[in-house]
Enzyme design. Sequence first.
Site, PDB file in Angstrom:
ATOM      1  N   GLU A  67     -12.361 -25.366  -7.815  1.00 12.99           N
ATOM      2  CA  GLU A  67     -13.493 -24.674  -7.206  1.00 12.99           C
ATOM      3  C   GLU A  67     -14.798 -24.857  -7.966  1.00 12.99           C
ATOM      4  O   GLU A  67     -15.864 -24.751  -7.377  1.00 12.99           O
ATOM      5  CB  GLU A  67     -13.204 -23.189  -6.946  1.00 12.99           C
TER       6      GLU A  67
ATOM      7  N   LYS B 263      -8.894 -22.814 -10.269  1.00 10.63           N
ATOM      8  CA  LYS B 263     -10.087 -22.739 -11.134  1.00 10.63           C
ATOM      9  C   LYS B 263     -10.730 -24.105 -11.256  1.00 10.63           C
ATOM     10  O   LYS B 263     -11.938 -24.242 -11.133  1.00 10.63           O
ATOM     11  CB  LYS B 263      -9.737 -22.243 -12.550  1.00 10.63           C
TER      12      LYS B 263
ATOM     13  N   CYS C  45     -23.155 -12.471   1.722  1.00 10.18           N
ATOM     14  CA  CYS C  45     -24.599 -12.652   1.669  1.00 10.18           C
ATOM     15  C   CYS C  45     -25.145 -11.457   0.896  1.00 10.18           C
ATOM     16  O   CYS C  45     -24.451 -10.468   0.714  1.00 10.18           O
ATOM     17  CB  CYS C  45     -25.201 -12.645   3.063  1.00 10.18           C
TER      18      CYS C  45
ATOM     19  N   TRP D   7     -24.892 -16.943   2.963  1.00  7.61           N
ATOM     20  CA  TRP D   7     -23.751 -17.861   2.963  1.00  7.61           C
ATOM     21  C   TRP D   7     -23.425 -18.085   4.427  1.00  7.61           C
ATOM     22  O   TRP D   7     -23.031 -17.153   5.127  1.00  7.61           O
ATOM     23  CB  TRP D   7     -22.571 -17.222   2.221  1.00  7.61           C
TER      24      TRP D   7
ATOM     25  N   GLU E  72      -3.180 -20.886 -10.265  1.00  4.98           N
ATOM     26  CA  GLU E  72      -4.484 -20.365 -10.662  1.00  4.98           C
ATOM     27  C   GLU E  72      -5.270 -21.414 -11.462  1.00  4.98           C
ATOM     28  O   GLU E  72      -6.486 -21.563 -11.279  1.00  4.98           O
ATOM     29  CB  GLU E  72      -4.290 -19.067 -11.468  1.00  4.98           C
TER      30      GLU E  72
ATOM     31  N   LYS F 217     -19.260 -15.281  -3.791  1.00  8.65           N
ATOM     32  CA  LYS F 217     -18.393 -14.440  -4.614  1.00  8.65           C
ATOM     33  C   LYS F 217     -17.384 -13.660  -3.783  1.00  8.65           C
ATOM     34  O   LYS F 217     -16.227 -13.539  -4.151  1.00  8.65           O
ATOM     35  CB  LYS F 217     -19.247 -13.499  -5.462  1.00  8.65           C
TER      36      LYS F 217
ATOM     37  N   ASN G 112     -25.700  -8.826   6.921  1.00 11.27           N
ATOM     38  CA  ASN G 112     -24.453  -9.383   6.385  1.00 11.27           C
ATOM     39  C   ASN G 112     -23.336  -9.040   7.350  1.00 11.27           C
ATOM     40  O   ASN G 112     -23.332  -7.950   7.927  1.00 11.27           O
ATOM     41  CB  ASN G 112     -24.090  -8.741   5.042  1.00 11.27           C
ATOM     42  N   GLY G 113     -22.350  -9.922   7.469  1.00  9.10           N
ATOM     43  CA  GLY G 113     -21.213  -9.635   8.347  1.00  9.10           C
ATOM     44  C   GLY G 113     -21.253 -10.530   9.570  1.00  9.10           C
ATOM     45  O   GLY G 113     -21.963 -11.537   9.598  1.00  9.10           O
TER      46      GLY G 113
ATOM     47  N   ARG H 205     -23.688 -13.813  -4.366  1.00  8.25           N
ATOM     48  CA  ARG H 205     -22.996 -13.440  -3.133  1.00  8.25           C
ATOM     49  C   ARG H 205     -23.183 -14.478  -2.027  1.00  8.25           C
ATOM     50  O   ARG H 205     -22.595 -14.359  -0.958  1.00  8.25           O
ATOM     51  CB  ARG H 205     -23.506 -12.084  -2.647  1.00  8.25           C
TER      52      ARG H 205
ATOM     53  N   HIS I  63      10.365 -33.347  -5.539  1.00 10.56           N
ATOM     54  CA  HIS I  63      10.692 -33.349  -4.109  1.00 10.56           C
ATOM     55  C   HIS I  63       9.579 -33.976  -3.272  1.00 10.56           C
ATOM     56  O   HIS I  63       9.492 -33.727  -2.074  1.00 10.56           O
ATOM     57  CB  HIS I  63      10.985 -31.926  -3.640  1.00 10.56           C
TER      58      HIS I  63
HETATM   59  O1  M6R Z   1     -12.728 -10.207  -4.252  1.00  8.41           O
HETATM   60  P1  M6R Z   1     -11.330 -10.728  -4.085  1.00  8.41           P
HETATM   61  O2  M6R Z   1     -10.536 -10.648  -5.333  1.00  8.41           O
HETATM   62  O3  M6R Z   1     -10.615 -10.129  -2.920  1.00  8.41           O
HETATM   63  O4  M6R Z   1     -11.527 -12.265  -3.744  1.00  8.41           O
HETATM   64  C1  M6R Z   1     -10.452 -13.071  -3.387  1.00  8.41           C
HETATM   65  C2  M6R Z   1     -10.827 -14.529  -3.438  1.00  8.41           C
HETATM   66  O5  M6R Z   1     -11.851 -14.807  -2.535  1.00  8.41           O
HETATM   67  C3  M6R Z   1     -11.273 -14.942  -4.847  1.00  8.41           C
HETATM   68  O6  M6R Z   1     -10.287 -14.686  -5.798  1.00  8.41           O
HETATM   69  C4  M6R Z   1     -11.626 -16.435  -4.888  1.00  8.41           C
HETATM   70  O7  M6R Z   1     -10.488 -17.207  -4.654  1.00  8.41           O
HETATM   71  C5  M6R Z   1     -12.279 -16.802  -6.207  1.00  8.41           C
HETATM   72  N1  M6R Z   1     -13.374 -17.690  -5.969  1.00  8.41           N
HETATM   73  C6  M6R Z   1     -11.340 -17.459  -7.158  1.00  8.41           C
HETATM   74  O8  M6R Z   1     -11.944 -17.792  -8.349  1.00  8.41           O
END
Ligand code: M6R
Length: 608
Positions: free
Chosen positions: A488, A485, A2, A74, A481, A603, A100-101, A27, A504
């Site tokens: 998401e 991408k 957040c 969030w 990866e 983020k 936040n938290g 965030r 498999h």
């Molecule tokens: O800030 P971080 O690199 O620790 O974040 C880890 C994941 O939350 C982050 O890589 C997330 O999977 C991204 N949305 C991927 O694009």
Amino acid sequence: MCGIVAYIGAKQARPLLIEGLKRLEYRGYDSAGIAVLNGAVSVVRTVGRVSVLEDRLAESGDLKGSVGIAHTRWATHGEPAERNAHPHVDDRHGIALIHNGIIENYAALRTWLEEQGHTFTSETDTEVLTMLISELYDGDLEKAVQGALREVTGAYALAAICEKEPDTLVVARKGSPLMVGVGADEYIVASDASAIVAHTSRAVTLDDYQVCKLTRDSFRTSTLDNVAVTPRIQELELELEQIELGDYPHYMIKEIFEQPNSLRNTMRGRIDLREGRVVLGGVGQYARELVKARRFILLGQGTALHAAMIGEYLLEDLAKVPAEVEYSSEFRYRNPIIEEGTVIIAVSQSGETADTLSALHEAKERGALALGVVNVVGSSIARDTDAGVYLRVGPEIGVASTKAFTGQLSVLTLLSLFIARRRFMSVEQSSEILRTMERIPEMVERVLAESDQIRAVTERYCDRENWLFLGRGYNYPTALEGALKLKEISYIHAEGMPAAEMKHGPIALINHGMPVVFIANKGAQYEKVMSNIEEVRSRGGRVIAVATEGDTDIKRYAEDVFYIPEIPEALSPLLAVVPLQLMAYHAAVIRGHDVDKPRNLAKSVTVE
Ligand code: M6R
């Protein structure tokens, strides 16, 4: 997770807070709210983006006042709804709070506060904290906040105001970032520097368990027990233009195209070609421990985990030292064995990912030496590790991580060579790899130049709802990866896996026209990958291949080919991931999604 922004000074708070919220929106963005003091505390909260809050403010008239707090959320406790949005206001003193938290003992506290006569209107842990501060309030907000925080367990960054103290703002932190921007007779508090840098370049980063009381012209920091702490004002390293979009339509594409330069920054000053050495100031004092290490454990989540997986290959292949990789969320809870000579590497862009931070604490408690491969300077993981190497890729704002991934790969390669060269690797061998690394930014530029072709190909497939991404060896994590991408930001279901695993079970999914992306660059397993491609084609799958320049044969196997320059396998993920990033970006744009703020995401994930 957040975003928090708060202001006290001589200016009108509202425009400043809204501008700050826009900078922090990446965030978290399921609801937003603002509270300003002007005699009474006035609050406006909305579900949805900051722009919705802005519209509501325009309807409800100006919120005047020069002390205020604002939040973009969030959801953790309670659905995204107006009643759950911050700020929360207590039922006795006109205290407003943003947070936040997570307050872990909120349920027990809520029961007790209800017994004391407080009435709750939301499901949030933040409202519980607000009422607890209210319960302890006797005319001194700072004291009430300190007292409440002594009672809670969990993580917080918070900001509070009270209508009975119109010239006071109280903020605090534990486990969630918060910094106080120090301007000329004004203070801007925020959960990250991007909301501060337009106003001042001087800031104090609060430490855990610190409280800061701000008035219009002074501030004091203290512990929860009210022992004064001398604050350290530092210059922010962030430039405003680094967080502006410039001519780009989205942060994600800006950050993809920044990679040649971000990679140059990651490597700058760290390569000594003549000696074949890598210079890493951040870990230099632990060189001996790293050379003697018996085992490395790499930890991360999401994209950072994929980089860590490639790090495992790099450490074993180049430095010849046993390495393993694990989701940080799983590591802590399986009672991990940490023997003497174990080094853990926490990989994280934000440096605030709660799963990785907890895993790091667990590993340290068990005696491991802890390194960080982190982007955000001064973040929690950077502070809590024994040593580390910063990515230096600049702020990453798009929720989909791109330039941080290539930065992480570069750092993990440099770290592996740092160790390898000190163990057994010859000057020649090391210099050759380093020389190739120095050419990578220019190679990435060549791949980026294919963006239009990649868009045209993506357009043909992006109405398909199920995709596979396959690779082997170093490019198996690259396949993961690529799938992450795509899913998401475009909400297409995509799975990544080792190419050989397909037969498999997952091969049952392949039907006519299903897009299957192969990372099929020239390497030790090239022939085997070709066989896997045949298996897909013969079942009607449509193959899109990432291949090595000059490989014309592959056109016989694949419908579409994206070429990357020829490069040793260990370095190939740095190039192979770029077309996959571009595909995901173009697919999301074509499908009409908000690329930088995909649904349900934020983020940085600061809850476990
Ligand atoms: O800030 P971080 O690199 O620790 O974040 C880890 C994941 O939350 C982050 O890589 C997330 O999977 C991204 N949305 C991927 O694009």
